[in-house]
Design a protein around this motif. Structure first.
Motif, PDB file in Angstrom:
ATOM      1  N   LEU A   1       0.839  -1.216   0.000  1.00  0.00           N
ATOM      2  CA  LEU A   1       0.000   0.000   0.000  1.00  0.00           C
ATOM      3  C   LEU A   1       0.865   1.254   0.000  1.00  0.00           C
ATOM      4  O   LEU A   1       0.519   2.256  -0.641  1.00  0.00           O
ATOM      5  CB  LEU A   1      -0.928  -0.007   1.213  1.00  0.00           C
ATOM      6  N   ARG A   2       1.996   1.190   0.726  1.00  0.00           N
ATOM      7  CA  ARG A   2       2.900   2.351   0.707  1.00  0.00           C
ATOM      8  C   ARG A   2       3.448   2.569  -0.691  1.00  0.00           C
ATOM      9  O   ARG A   2       3.551   3.709  -1.167  1.00  0.00           O
ATOM     10  CB  ARG A   2       4.050   2.138   1.698  1.00  0.00           C
ATOM     11  N   ASP A   3       3.806   1.466  -1.341  1.00  0.00           N
ATOM     12  CA  ASP A   3       4.316   1.583  -2.712  1.00  0.00           C
ATOM     13  C   ASP A   3       3.261   2.176  -3.640  1.00  0.00           C
ATOM     14  O   ASP A   3       3.559   3.031  -4.496  1.00  0.00           O
ATOM     15  CB  ASP A   3       4.746   0.202  -3.241  1.00  0.00           C
ATOM     16  N   ARG A   4       2.011   1.727  -3.455  1.00  0.00           N
ATOM     17  CA  ARG A   4       0.930   2.234  -4.319  1.00  0.00           C
ATOM     18  C   ARG A   4       0.675   3.729  -4.058  1.00  0.00           C
ATOM     19  O   ARG A   4       0.342   4.482  -4.956  1.00  0.00           O
ATOM     20  CB  ARG A   4      -0.354   1.429  -4.088  1.00  0.00           C
ATOM     21  N   LYS A   5       0.822   4.099  -2.768  1.00  0.00           N
ATOM     22  CA  LYS A   5       0.633   5.518  -2.444  1.00  0.00           C
ATOM     23  C   LYS A   5       1.722   6.359  -3.117  1.00  0.00           C
ATOM     24  O   LYS A   5       1.445   7.450  -3.650  1.00  0.00           O
ATOM     25  CB  LYS A   5       0.678   5.703  -0.930  1.00  0.00           C
ATOM     26  N   ASP A   6       2.972   5.843  -3.101  1.00  0.00           N
ATOM     27  CA  ASP A   6       4.071   6.555  -3.770  1.00  0.00           C
ATOM     28  C   ASP A   6       3.824   6.626  -5.274  1.00  0.00           C
ATOM     29  O   ASP A   6       4.064   7.657  -5.911  1.00  0.00           O
ATOM     30  CB  ASP A   6       5.402   5.853  -3.506  1.00  0.00           C
ATOM     31  N   GLU A   7       3.338   5.504  -5.826  1.00  0.00           N
ATOM     32  CA  GLU A   7       3.031   5.488  -7.257  1.00  0.00           C
ATOM     33  C   GLU A   7       1.948   6.520  -7.592  1.00  0.00           C
ATOM     34  O   GLU A   7       1.999   7.188  -8.623  1.00  0.00           O
ATOM     35  CB  GLU A   7       2.564   4.088  -7.685  1.00  0.00           C
ATOM     36  N   ASN A   8       0.964   6.661  -6.677  1.00  0.00           N
ATOM     37  CA  ASN A   8      -0.126   7.609  -6.930  1.00  0.00           C
ATOM     38  C   ASN A   8       0.361   9.057  -6.938  1.00  0.00           C
ATOM     39  O   ASN A   8      -0.169   9.894  -7.673  1.00  0.00           O
ATOM     40  CB  ASN A   8      -1.236   7.432  -5.893  1.00  0.00           C
ATOM     41  N   ARG A   9       1.361   9.346  -6.090  1.00  0.00           N
ATOM     42  CA  ARG A   9       1.903  10.707  -6.105  1.00  0.00           C
ATOM     43  C   ARG A   9       2.537  11.016  -7.457  1.00  0.00           C
ATOM     44  O   ARG A   9       2.342  12.096  -8.021  1.00  0.00           O
ATOM     45  CB  ARG A   9       2.922  10.882  -4.977  1.00  0.00           C
ATOM     46  N   SER A  10       3.284  10.038  -7.943  1.00  0.00           N
ATOM     47  CA  SER A  10       3.884  10.216  -9.275  1.00  0.00           C
ATOM     48  C   SER A  10       2.801  10.268 -10.342  1.00  0.00           C
ATOM     49  O   SER A  10       2.879  11.045 -11.308  1.00  0.00           O
ATOM     50  CB  SER A  10       4.847   9.070  -9.577  1.00  0.00           C
ATOM     51  N   ARG A  11       1.772   9.449 -10.158  1.00  0.00           N
ATOM     52  CA  ARG A  11       0.670   9.415 -11.130  1.00  0.00           C
ATOM     53  C   ARG A  11      -0.040  10.774 -11.184  1.00  0.00           C
ATOM     54  O   ARG A  11      -0.386  11.270 -12.251  1.00  0.00           O
ATOM     55  CB  ARG A  11      -0.305   8.307 -10.748  1.00  0.00           C
ATOM     56  N   LYS A  12      -0.233  11.374  -9.999  1.00  0.00           N
ATOM     57  CA  LYS A  12      -0.909  12.679  -9.938  1.00  0.00           C
ATOM     58  C   LYS A  12      -0.106  13.722 -10.714  1.00  0.00           C
ATOM     59  O   LYS A  12      -0.672  14.555 -11.440  1.00  0.00           O
ATOM     60  CB  LYS A  12      -1.050  13.099  -8.467  1.00  0.00           C
ATOM     61  N   LYS A  13       1.207  13.682 -10.574  1.00  0.00           N
ATOM     62  CA  LYS A  13       2.046  14.637 -11.297  1.00  0.00           C
ATOM     63  C   LYS A  13       1.957  14.404 -12.808  1.00  0.00           C
ATOM     64  O   LYS A  13       1.878  15.354 -13.599  1.00  0.00           O
ATOM     65  CB  LYS A  13       3.496  14.513 -10.829  1.00  0.00           C
ATOM     66  N   ARG A  14       1.933  13.123 -13.220  1.00  0.00           N
ATOM     67  CA  ARG A  14       1.834  12.829 -14.659  1.00  0.00           C
ATOM     68  C   ARG A  14       0.496  13.325 -15.210  1.00  0.00           C
ATOM     69  O   ARG A  14       0.432  13.899 -16.298  1.00  0.00           O
ATOM     70  CB  ARG A  14       1.968  11.321 -14.900  1.00  0.00           C
ATOM     71  N   ILE A  15      -0.545  13.083 -14.426  1.00  0.00           N
ATOM     72  CA  ILE A  15      -1.873  13.527 -14.876  1.00  0.00           C
ATOM     73  C   ILE A  15      -1.886  15.044 -15.034  1.00  0.00           C
ATOM     74  O   ILE A  15      -2.409  15.587 -16.020  1.00  0.00           O
ATOM     75  CB  ILE A  15      -2.967  13.078 -13.885  1.00  0.00           C
ATOM     76  N   THR A  16      -1.292  15.738 -14.042  1.00  0.00           N
ATOM     77  CA  THR A  16      -1.260  17.212 -14.088  1.00  0.00           C
ATOM     78  C   THR A  16      -0.525  17.692 -15.335  1.00  0.00           C
ATOM     79  O   THR A  16      -0.975  18.634 -16.011  1.00  0.00           O
ATOM     80  CB  THR A  16      -0.583  17.764 -12.819  1.00  0.00           C
ATOM     81  N   ASP A  17       0.606  17.046 -15.649  1.00  0.00           N
ATOM     82  CA  ASP A  17       1.363  17.436 -16.851  1.00  0.00           C
ATOM     83  C   ASP A  17       0.536  17.202 -18.116  1.00  0.00           C
ATOM     84  O   ASP A  17       0.544  18.030 -19.045  1.00  0.00           O
ATOM     85  CB  ASP A  17       2.673  16.646 -16.926  1.00  0.00           C
TER      86      ASP A  17
END
Length: 717
Positions: free
Chosen positions: A223-239
């Motif tokens: 779950l921690r890994d998925r949370k970290d992935e989501n932070r990166s995912r949020k940045k990709r979505i924003t870009d």
């Protein structure tokens, strides 16, 4: 790793997958924990080359197909451009995440938050560069509002690929809907499959993480890994969204608009500016905005106070079109009995379509209408004085407390009547304009009111309380007028009362300023003379003067006769001093006589000086009291006390001698005193014939002779 081996073997037997898929799965496992080799397409292609002349394009295509099948079977996961081998636990969690249900419209709300919070940096206002006015933004995404919806704000509405009716938004619908809210900015985002997948994964993962908590350490790590992935995912979505908002279709107030910008924030600013340019059709009425409205207002109020302002609202510099719009609105509200609040005019009515005027520019015009005499500011239920206007309006929070009232114009006939009345009352002609005359008369009456209040505090011990009370009531009736029109009317209606009171006021004012000390002299003197009234009234002039003094004190309006007081006091004072001095002389002489007699007795008894001083002291004290005394009655009392004290001291002397004689075998030498009262000797109140006289004399003679035989000294009283 038994579990990994089992996963790969199961993949080999999966009819959906082929041999290439299993090879890719093994490759992703081998690089899973090697940070230097990312699991992106390029690296996977390189790792899968089995000969020098391999066709990379064809190989890439096959690998992409394999990755798609593996991801669909939840054997691998993707984060951006990178793919990851999943363990059994990770596969289970990935499947559970895929099965998470999203609420209706959740994707649209999420993308809206990213657009307005992240891409547009939480911009809630738009500053219009031509006037520097800030406009509130009403933000919508897929018809869902983000934040509060302020009245009159600029509507910015985004249609994302998640919206159910996305496909229905063709050019015609976009043009039509951009006319909503009297014109808005409508943005249709391009469809983007990868963004849509990323957003859904982001939401499902966040939702799953929020609910999943079984205490398993391995699960917690995943779950921690998925949370970290989501932070990166949020940045990709924003870009991605930033690029999409630049490429989006913009429609403004019924027409498509080319923003011509590579920056999404700049694109929004241009679109909002274009919206204002095309929907605020009365913004141009403010042809000559002032550079610093607050400073300009302050200066005009200052100039107005010294009477040097001449406002012509029709000249171009004063924005006559804008003035006319505000005038018409105030007039309409007045005719329909609608309350007009300054904040409603400045922040709402003329801040929104079709005007869009900066708030302080509107207030500047409204203040000019105030100074031209067309309106009043009502603050705390009273007309706001010009000298306090800037102090109050400088705080924008006070705008909600200021009510604008259209002024009734006073006719010239009434104005001249009141002006003439003012001259009669104050011997000074006021200004010939309504505001100036209002200020002039109000200040004069406030001076009267203030003085009357001061005089009332001490009127109980002086004069004029009735007139002061009447005057204060009259002042309250006039000064409580809410505006200059009603003030003038009240003055005119109470003309006779004011003229009648005017004379009373000047009498009262003159009394408390100039005559009060003379009045104090009258009261103080009369109180002093009352002590000797019986003796004073024996003198004809003194009696007349005392009667006149009493008449003045009891007169309801003594102002004209107060000038007599000094002469009256002087007349009575001469007589009073004469009789007081006569009585003082008699009393002090009697004191000297008794002191001399007592001294002879003491010396005859051969007592020392100490005894003499002690026995004579009470008589000396009474003599000193007589020297400072002003009351005839008190002189009589002192005379009686002198005799009583003399006899008492003789008794003390006798007692002293008796005590001294007992020691030495001698008898006292002081004769006792026998007091014979005439009243006791008289047998009847009046002596009417010779027989009565003889009886009285014989009886008195008998008592005197009897006392002499006994060796007593006699005192006739």
């Amino acid at each position: 790793d038994t579990s990994v081996k089992k996963t790969i073997e199961q993949a080999s037997s999966n009819p959906v997958l082929d041999e290439m898929d299993v090879l890719i799965l093994k490759t992703l496992f081998m690089i899973r924990y090697i940070d230097e080799i990312k699991g992106n397409i390029e690296n996977i292609v390189t790792l899968c080359i089995d000969k020098i002349d391999a066709d990379r394009i064809e190989l890439r295509k096959k690998i992409e197909e394999s990755l798609h099948r593996l991801e669909k079977e939840t054997l691998i996961s993707r984060s951006g451009d990178n793919y990851f081998f999943l363990t059994n636990e990770e596969q289970d969690i990935s499947r559970e995440i895929k099965n998470v249900e999203l609420d209706y419209g959740e994707e649209g709300r999420a993308i809206g938050s990213i657009i307005f919070d992240d891409v547009y940096k939480d911009t809630r206002k738009h500053r219009y560069s031509k006037t520097n006015k800030d406009f509130n933004l009403i933000r919508l995404c897929d018809k869902h509002a983000l934040g509060s919806r302020s009245e009159g704000g600029l509507l910015v509405s985004v249609i994302s690929p998640f919206y159910d009716e996305y496909e229905a938004y063709d050019q015609m619908k976009l043009m039509t809907e951009s006319l909503d809210e009297n014109g808005c900015v409508l943005i249709k985002m391009p469809d983007h499959q990868k963004m849509a997948e990323e957003v859904r994964t982001l939401l499902k993962t966040n939702k799953y993480i929020a609910k999943k908590n079984d205490g398993n350490p391995e699960v917690a790590r995943i779950l921690r890994d998925r949370k970290d992935e989501n932070r990166s995912r949020k940045k990709r979505i924003t870009d991605i969204v930033k690029e999409l908002m630049v490429d989006a279709d913009y429609y403004v107030a019924g027409k498509q608009y080319d923003v011509e910008s590579s920056d999404p924030q700049t694109a929004l600013v241009k679109a909002c500016d274009h919206l204002i340019d095309n929907t605020f059709n009365k913004m141009g009425y403010l042809e000559h905005p002032v550079q610093n409205p607050q400073a300009e207002i302050q200066e005009k109020l200052r100039v107005y106070e010294v009477g040097q302002i001449d406002l012509d609202m029709s000249i171009a510099d004063n924005n006559p079109k804008a003035v006319s719009e505000i005038r018409e609105h105030i007039d309409l509200c007045h005719r329909t009995s609608k309350q007009i609040v300054l904040s409603e005019l400045a922040n709402v009515k003329f801040a929104n379509r079709p005007y869009g005027w900066p708030e302080w520019q509107a207030v500047h015009i409204i203040v000019q209408l105030l100074l031209s005499g067309e309106i009043n500011f009502i603050y705390n239920s009273a007309v706001l004085e010009y000298k306090r206007v800037y102090e109050i309006i400088s705080k924008i929070s006070n705008w909600k407390k200021i009510v604008i009232q259209q002024r009734k114009q006073i006719d010239t006939v009434l104005l001249e009547k009141v002006r003439s009345l003012g001259q009669e009352l104050f011997s000074e002609m006021g200004p010939d304009n309504e505001d100036g005359l209002h200020t002039f008369l109000k200040e004069k009456l406030e001076v009267w009111n203030s003085k009357l209040k001061d005089y009332k505090i001490i009127a109980d011990k002086y004069v004029g309380l009735k007139e002061i009370t009447i005057g204060l009531k009259l002042m309250e009736q006039i000064l409580s007028a809410s505006d200059s029109y009603s003030f003038m009317q009240r003055i005119n209606e109470r003309k006779d009362e004011l003229l009648e009171f005017c004379e009373d006021f000047h009498d009262i004012d003159n009394f408390y300023k100039n005559q009060r000390t003379v009045w104090d002299l009258l009261q103080e003197s009369y109180r002093k003379y009352e002590l000797n009234i019986y003796d004073l009234e024996k003198d004809e002039e003194a009696r007349k003067a005392l009667n006149r003094m009493k008449e003045i004190m009891e007169a309801p309006a003594p102002y004209k006769i107060i000038s007599e007081i000094n002469d009256l006091v002087e007349t009575v004072d001469k007589v009073n001093k004469k009789i007081v001095e006569e009585n003082r002389k008699k009393t002090t002489s009697k004191a000297d006589e008794l002191i001399d007699l007592l001294s002879k007795e003491v010396k005859g008894a051969k007592c020392d000086q100490t005894v003499l001083d002690r026995l004579c002291k009470p008589l000396y004290d009474l003599k000193d009291l007589a020297v400072s005394q002003e009351s005839i009655a008190h002189f009589k009392q002192i005379n009686e006390r002198l005799v009583t004290e003399y006899e008492r001291q003789l008794q003390l002397l006798q007692q002293h001698l008796k005590e001294q004689g007992a020691e030495q075998g001698e008898k006292p030498t002081i004769k006792p005193i026998k007091s014979i009262s005439i009243n006791n000797v008289l047998e009847k109140q009046y002596l009417e014939n010779q027989e009565d006289v003889d009886k009285f004399i014989n009886k008195l003679k008998g008592e005197i002779e009897d006392a002499l035989k006994k060796g007593e000294r006699i005192r006739i009283s």
